[in-house]
Design a protein around this motif. Structure first.
Motif, mmCIF file in Angstrom:
data_model
loop_
_atom_site.group_PDB
_atom_site.id
_atom_site.type_symbol
_atom_site.label_atom_id
_atom_site.label_comp_id
_atom_site.label_asym_id
_atom_site.label_seq_id
_atom_site.Cartn_x
_atom_site.Cartn_y
_atom_site.Cartn_z
ATOM 1 N N VAL A 29 37.543 46.973 55.009
ATOM 2 C CA VAL A 29 37.332 47.488 53.657
ATOM 3 C C VAL A 29 37.626 46.367 52.667
ATOM 4 O O VAL A 29 38.556 45.588 52.842
ATOM 5 C CB VAL A 29 38.217 48.724 53.358
ATOM 6 C CG1 VAL A 29 39.693 48.416 53.564
ATOM 7 C CG2 VAL A 29 37.980 49.247 51.938
ATOM 8 N N VAL A 30 36.803 46.282 51.637
ATOM 9 C CA VAL A 30 36.967 45.298 50.572
ATOM 10 C C VAL A 30 37.571 46.001 49.363
ATOM 11 O O VAL A 30 37.080 47.060 48.954
ATOM 12 C CB VAL A 30 35.609 44.672 50.200
ATOM 13 C CG1 VAL A 30 35.728 43.805 48.956
ATOM 14 C CG2 VAL A 30 35.065 43.857 51.361
ATOM 15 N N ILE A 31 38.625 45.454 48.768
ATOM 16 C CA ILE A 31 39.283 46.073 47.619
ATOM 17 C C ILE A 31 39.340 45.094 46.448
ATOM 18 O O ILE A 31 39.842 43.975 46.581
ATOM 19 C CB ILE A 31 40.722 46.529 47.959
ATOM 20 C CG1 ILE A 31 40.719 47.532 49.105
ATOM 21 C CG2 ILE A 31 41.385 47.141 46.724
ATOM 22 C CD1 ILE A 31 42.112 48.002 49.510
ATOM 23 N N GLY A 32 38.823 45.520 45.311
ATOM 24 C CA GLY A 32 38.933 44.768 44.065
ATOM 25 C C GLY A 32 39.634 45.614 43.024
ATOM 26 O O GLY A 32 39.868 46.813 43.224
ATOM 27 N N LYS A 33 39.970 45.013 41.916
ATOM 28 C CA LYS A 33 40.658 45.749 40.861
ATOM 29 C C LYS A 33 40.384 45.076 39.520
ATOM 30 O O LYS A 33 39.899 43.938 39.464
ATOM 31 C CB LYS A 33 42.167 45.792 41.121
ATOM 32 C CG LYS A 33 42.838 44.421 41.164
ATOM 33 C CD LYS A 33 44.341 44.535 41.441
ATOM 34 C CE LYS A 33 44.995 43.154 41.498
ATOM 35 N NZ LYS A 33 46.463 43.230 41.734
ATOM 36 N N ASP A 34 40.686 45.797 38.428
ATOM 37 C CA ASP A 34 40.648 45.155 37.119
ATOM 38 C C ASP A 34 42.060 44.652 36.807
ATOM 39 O O ASP A 34 42.846 44.394 37.724
ATOM 40 C CB ASP A 34 40.050 46.073 36.046
ATOM 41 C CG ASP A 34 40.861 47.350 35.799
ATOM 42 O OD1 ASP A 34 42.067 47.371 36.104
ATOM 43 O OD2 ASP A 34 40.280 48.328 35.275
ATOM 44 N N THR A 35 42.400 44.532 35.542
ATOM 45 C CA THR A 35 43.655 43.858 35.177
ATOM 46 C C THR A 35 44.764 44.800 34.747
ATOM 47 O O THR A 35 45.753 44.363 34.156
ATOM 48 C CB THR A 35 43.368 42.863 34.038
ATOM 49 O OG1 THR A 35 42.769 43.572 32.939
ATOM 50 C CG2 THR A 35 42.423 41.762 34.501
ATOM 51 N N ARG A 36 44.648 46.078 35.041
ATOM 52 C CA ARG A 36 45.684 47.035 34.657
ATOM 53 C C ARG A 36 46.983 46.791 35.417
ATOM 54 O O ARG A 36 46.971 46.445 36.593
ATOM 55 C CB ARG A 36 45.211 48.467 34.929
ATOM 56 C CG ARG A 36 44.063 48.898 34.062
ATOM 57 C CD ARG A 36 43.376 50.140 34.598
ATOM 58 N NE ARG A 36 41.984 50.117 34.189
ATOM 59 C CZ ARG A 36 41.553 50.615 33.039
ATOM 60 N NH1 ARG A 36 42.390 51.235 32.233
ATOM 61 N NH2 ARG A 36 40.286 50.507 32.700
ATOM 62 N N LEU A 37 48.079 47.028 34.726
ATOM 63 C CA LEU A 37 49.394 46.873 35.340
ATOM 64 C C LEU A 37 49.514 47.701 36.612
ATOM 65 O O LEU A 37 50.081 47.261 37.609
ATOM 66 C CB LEU A 37 50.480 47.267 34.336
ATOM 67 C CG LEU A 37 51.938 47.130 34.770
ATOM 68 C CD1 LEU A 37 52.266 45.667 35.053
ATOM 69 C CD2 LEU A 37 52.863 47.683 33.680
#
Length: 445
Positions: free
Chosen positions: A45-53
């Protein structure tokens, strides 16, 4: 059956409350991971995120959930939603996850899931995952627990991909572009891609601190972008949202260009080049009637769907369209992407500006929109749209607009809001109708 956790764009809520807790994220990882354990290969599984704390917390919880059922995890770090979708497919992963609440404030977060093809999940997949969240999920034997690793060159891979969507015979040389990354997921990749294509880039909204995502910057707050474009003498401004799947443009005069105008620009250009499929484009019920009239004058059609980019994409895939999107700036170009991609859409818009050799204000103002007003009413519970008085006010408004405009009232799929929109040739009438309905909903909420 009504979905318990999933809305129109994944699972979303207030962090450490409601549905966005570490416990929930781990359960989602376990349930989704188990659902996509198909075949006897090593699963990923590939996991990305934005910049939220809260991204740190939820990312770690997801890793625990996925690895506990035997799925390996590839961590991308802060990356746009469309980059996660693209990398899921290109890395041959079994699924992809994006941690983001899009244009919402930092204290919200969300979990968006993609299948192995890079497309958002079907209703059936979401229903199966919901069942797993509330039920029992078998854990992997100790020897089969998954591993996690971080990919350091993910940003470079996406920048390269985005650049390949820009016409090879064009460059951005000589264009001064202001790009507003909303202190979000594209804060590194978007300025870099534009610079590598030759633009003189002024970047704003590129100093994320975990709490300032979408805070007075980005596609839903373009005032700073407008001011910067005018003050710097830039040719154009580009605003993305927190996860960079949405695009709003500002021309050289500081005027905002919404998704309807941008879709019209891209569709007209592609039709001229013989690239437009489906004989038109797909948009939602929110798109302005002016867009429909503009396309019709060119012999092009407009197919409308319910609000939500997933419904736009479903219609595009079912009927063979390659341009679609929403007035809010979610633009899907299926020749390149499986979901909305603000940067890729921006590059197509910029290509039209470069080809025309004219100011953005001339190139992007494709039609005169009809007066349209949208207001949101927050409610704490219940069914205000089922109230008898509200129904009566709505019926009266619909009768008043018959033959002169249209009315759209709906519940948000991601927030506790009632959205009231009216459109018509008489601006004063539109305002009166909306205000009357809003007051009725407030009284019933």
């Amino acid at each position: 059956m009504a979905r318990k956790y999933f809305g129109t764009d994944g699972i979303r809520g207030l962090t450490n409350a409601d549905k966005m807790t570490a416990e929930m994220a781990m359960k989602v990882g376990m349930a989704a991971g188990k659902h996509f354990l198909r075949g006897d290969h090593r699963h990923r599984v590939v996991i990305g995120k934005d910049t939220r704390l809260s991204g740190y917390m939820l990312e770690s919880a997801l890793v625990a959930g996925f690895t506990s059922v035997g799925m390996d995890v590839v961590l991308l770090g802060p990356m746009p939603t469309p980059a996660v979708a693209m990398l899921t497919a290109s890395m041959r992963a079994d699924m992809g996850v994006m941690l983001s609440a899009s244009h919402n404030p930092f204290f919200d977060n969300g979990i968006k899931l993609f299948g192995p093809d890079g497309y958002k999940l079907s209703d059936a997949d979401e229903a199966a995952i919901e069942e797993g969240i509330d039920g029992h999920v078998d854990l992997a034997p100790a020897a089969d627990i998954g591993r996690a690793r971080r990919v350091d060159d993910a940003k470079g891979r996406y920048i390269h991909f985005a650049k390949t969507t820009f016409p090879h015979d064009l460059t951005l040389d000589g264009l001064k572009i202001v790009v507003d990354c909303a202190n979000g997921a594209a804060y590194q990749v978007a300025p870099a891609a534009l610079w590598e294509l030759g633009a003189d880039v002024i970047a704003i909204g590129v100093t994320p601190n975990g709490r300032n995502i979408n805070d007075q910057v980005g596609s839903t707050a373009p005032l700073t972008l407008r001011e910067t474009v005018v003050a710097s003498g830039a040719h154009i401004g580009i605003a993305l949202d927190g996860d960079a799947d949405r695009l709003i443009v500002v021309d050289e005069t500081g005027q905002i260009v919404d998704g309807d105008q941008l879709m019209a620009t891209i569709a007209s250009g592609w039709a001229r080049q013989g690239r437009l499929r489906g004989g038109g484009l797909v948009a939602t019920v929110m798109s302005n009637l002016g867009l429909e009239r503009h396309l019709a004058a060119q012999g092009l059609g407009l197919v409308r769907t319910a609000v939500g980019d997933r419904y736009v994409l479903e219609k595009m895939r079912a009927s063979g369209y390659n341009v679609g999107g929403e007035q809010s700036g979610h633009i899907i170009l299926s020749d390149y992407a499986t979901t909305g991609d603000g940067l890729v859409a921006a590059l197509q818009v910029l290509a039209e500006v470069v080809r025309a050799g004219a100011p953005a204000s001339e190139v992007l103002r494709r039609f005169e929109p009809l007066p349209q007003l949208l207001k949101n009413v927050r409610f704490s519970g219940g069914q205000p749209l089922e109230n008898a008085t509200v129904k009566s006010v709505i019926a009266s408004a619909e009768a008043e607009l018959t033959g002169k405009g249209r009315l759209l009232i709906r519940k948000s799929g991601t927030e506790p809001l009632i959205r009231v929109m009216a459109e018509g040739e008489d601006e004063k009438q539109v305002e009166t109708v909306v205000d009357r309905i809003v007051e009725a909903v407030k009284a019933a909420a």
